[in-house]
Design a protein around this motif. Structure first.
Motif, short mmCIF file in Angstrom:
data_model
loop_
_atom_site.label_atom_id
_atom_site.label_comp_id
_atom_site.label_asym_id
_atom_site.label_seq_id
_atom_site.Cartn_x
_atom_site.Cartn_y
_atom_site.Cartn_z
N GLY A 143 0.81 -1.21 0.00
CA GLY A 143 0.00 0.00 0.00
C GLY A 143 0.84 1.26 0.00
N ILE A 144 1.90 1.29 0.81
CA ILE A 144 2.77 2.46 0.83
C ILE A 144 3.45 2.64 -0.52
CG2 ILE A 144 4.88 3.42 1.84
CD1 ILE A 144 4.04 2.10 4.49
N GLY A 145 3.89 1.52 -1.13
CA GLY A 145 4.49 1.62 -2.45
C GLY A 145 3.52 2.16 -3.48
N LEU A 146 2.29 1.67 -3.47
CA LEU A 146 1.28 2.17 -4.41
C LEU A 146 0.99 3.65 -4.16
CD1 LEU A 146 -1.29 -0.79 -4.46
CD2 LEU A 146 0.22 -0.07 -6.32
N GLY A 147 0.89 4.03 -2.88
CA GLY A 147 0.62 5.42 -2.57
C GLY A 147 1.69 6.35 -3.09
N ILE A 148 2.95 5.95 -2.98
CA ILE A 148 4.05 6.77 -3.51
C ILE A 148 3.93 6.90 -5.02
CG2 ILE A 148 6.55 6.87 -3.84
CD1 ILE A 148 6.82 5.49 -1.11
N ILE A 149 3.62 5.80 -5.68
CA ILE A 149 3.48 5.82 -7.14
C ILE A 149 2.35 6.76 -7.55
CG2 ILE A 149 2.87 4.45 -9.17
CD1 ILE A 149 4.26 2.07 -7.79
N TYR A 150 1.19 6.62 -6.92
CA TYR A 150 0.04 7.46 -7.27
C TYR A 150 0.29 8.92 -6.93
CZ TYR A 150 -2.47 3.02 -7.73
OH TYR A 150 -2.86 1.77 -8.11
N ILE A 207 -5.93 -3.55 3.75
CA ILE A 207 -4.85 -2.81 4.41
C ILE A 207 -4.03 -2.04 3.37
CG2 ILE A 207 -2.71 -3.06 5.75
CD1 ILE A 207 -3.99 -5.44 7.14
N ALA A 208 -3.82 -2.64 2.21
CA ALA A 208 -3.09 -1.95 1.14
C ALA A 208 -3.82 -0.70 0.70
CB ALA A 208 -2.88 -2.89 -0.04
N GLY A 209 -5.15 -0.76 0.61
CA GLY A 209 -5.92 0.41 0.22
C GLY A 209 -5.79 1.54 1.23
N MET A 210 -5.88 1.21 2.51
CA MET A 210 -5.75 2.23 3.55
C MET A 210 -4.32 2.79 3.60
SD MET A 210 -8.12 0.77 6.68
CE MET A 210 -7.35 -0.85 6.74
N SER A 211 -3.33 1.92 3.44
CA SER A 211 -1.94 2.37 3.45
C SER A 211 -1.64 3.27 2.26
CB SER A 211 -0.99 1.17 3.45
OG SER A 211 -1.21 0.34 4.57
N ALA A 212 -2.22 2.95 1.11
CA ALA A 212 -2.01 3.78 -0.09
C ALA A 212 -2.59 5.17 0.12
CB ALA A 212 -2.65 3.11 -1.31
N ASP A 213 -3.79 5.26 0.71
CA ASP A 213 -4.39 6.56 1.00
C ASP A 213 -3.51 7.36 1.96
OD1 ASP A 213 -6.53 6.02 -0.62
OD2 ASP A 213 -7.83 5.32 1.00
#
Length: 306
Positions: A143-150, A207-213
């Motif tokens: 999730g953190i990785g996706l959030g950084i990308i987005y 959890i990945a969705g919340m971490s990405a946000d």
């Protein structure tokens, strides 16, 4: 003529020296590379050893690897080729490729590299026998990785391309279509592996969705306050002089009573909401206040001290 002048003025404001453009693009690409590498790290360390196929093309890669032995990283890259071709003609051509290719290439390459190197980096691999821990930490890292990308304008490819195309063609919300696709893949994983594994994969997805946000927006420290009052001047004076915050005021009318009221709008730190409540209780207990979460605040006017 006026519109042309306005366009030229806006373009002049937005133009920046060449070195600034290069620096901005370099920072963007570096952040996307970091996010994709972190995504691959969580994928290889916590998802693959426990068959946590938490949706998306990466989840399909785990299923295909289990059934055929085909490498997940190579599968992810191969599966994105037709999706890139489809997205090229429907989602913005070169701009779409520019923001997506890097993340996909880094994720695929890092996955293949870590599959080989990970067992040698740790004396015990997998590093835990607890699947619940693996589910939680895979969601956090991915999730953190996706959030950084987005956050830096990139995408990770995969099923997100399909959901964007569906949104552009039908207007169907991307969040819902993405959830349906991911749940379908998780359900397939339940038949291939076990339903317990499928449930843990769904937990990792949430959890990945919340971490990405969180990675995209950060922890909210600001609150927006709207105060409706018939006695605005004492409140305005107290807020400005006691809290050292400015306020915006505009007039309104009560929908039921028809009486004139004033609405005060301000932004404060979360820790100062109590102080505003204290001021209202002391000065105008009949005032009505709404507290909202402000994810980000930026810019604005500086309050001048008289």
């Amino acid at each position: 003529m006026a519109r042309k002048k306005l366009k030229e003025a806006v373009q002049q404001k937005l133009e920046s020296p060449g070195w600034q453009k290069i620096l901005r693009i370099s920072n963007q690409q570096l952040a996307i590379t970091l996010g994709a590498a972190l995504n691959a790290f969580g994928y290889v360390l916590f998802q693959m050893p426990y068959n946590l196929a938490a949706g998306g093309a990466s989840g399909l890669g785990i299923i295909v690897n289990h059934l055929t032995g085909f490498s997940p990283g190579l599968f992810y890259f191969t599966a994105n080729i037709p999706l890139f071709i489809l997205g090229f003609f429907t989602l913005g051509k070169w701009r779409f490729l520019f923001t997506s290719t890097l993340a996909v290439v880094v994720f695929s390459g890092a996955t293949e590299f870590l599959i080989v190197c990970m067992p040698t980096l740790f004396t015990q691999f997998p590093i835990t026998e607890n699947k619940l821990l693996a589910s939680i930490y895979s969601g956090l890292l991915i999730g953190i990785g996706l959030g950084i990308i987005y956050r830096f304008g990139g995408t990770i490819g995969g099923t997100s391309i399909i959901t964007r195309i569906i949104y552009n063609k039908t207007g169907f919300p991307m969040s819902q279509s993405s959830l349906y696709v991911d749940v379908l893949i998780i359900a397939v994983a339940g038949f291939v592996f076990s339903w317990e594994t499928s449930l843990l994969a769904f937990l990792a997805l949430l959890i990945a969705g919340m971490s990405a946000d969180f990675a995209m927006e950060g922890a909210s420290q600001m609150r927006t306050l709207m105060i409706i009052t018939q006695n605005p001047e004492p409140l305005r004076y107290a807020i400005i002089n006691e809290l050292k915050r400015s306020v915006t005021m505009w007039q309104g009318k009560g929908g039921y009573s028809g009486e004139e009221r004033t609405l005060l709008y301000l932004t404060v730190l979360r820790s100062r909401v109590y102080d505003v409540k204290f001021i209202i209780n002391r000065i105008d207990p009949d005032a009505f206040m709404v507290v909202g979460v402000s994810q980000q605040t930026w810019g604005g006017y500086t309050m001048k001290k008289s």
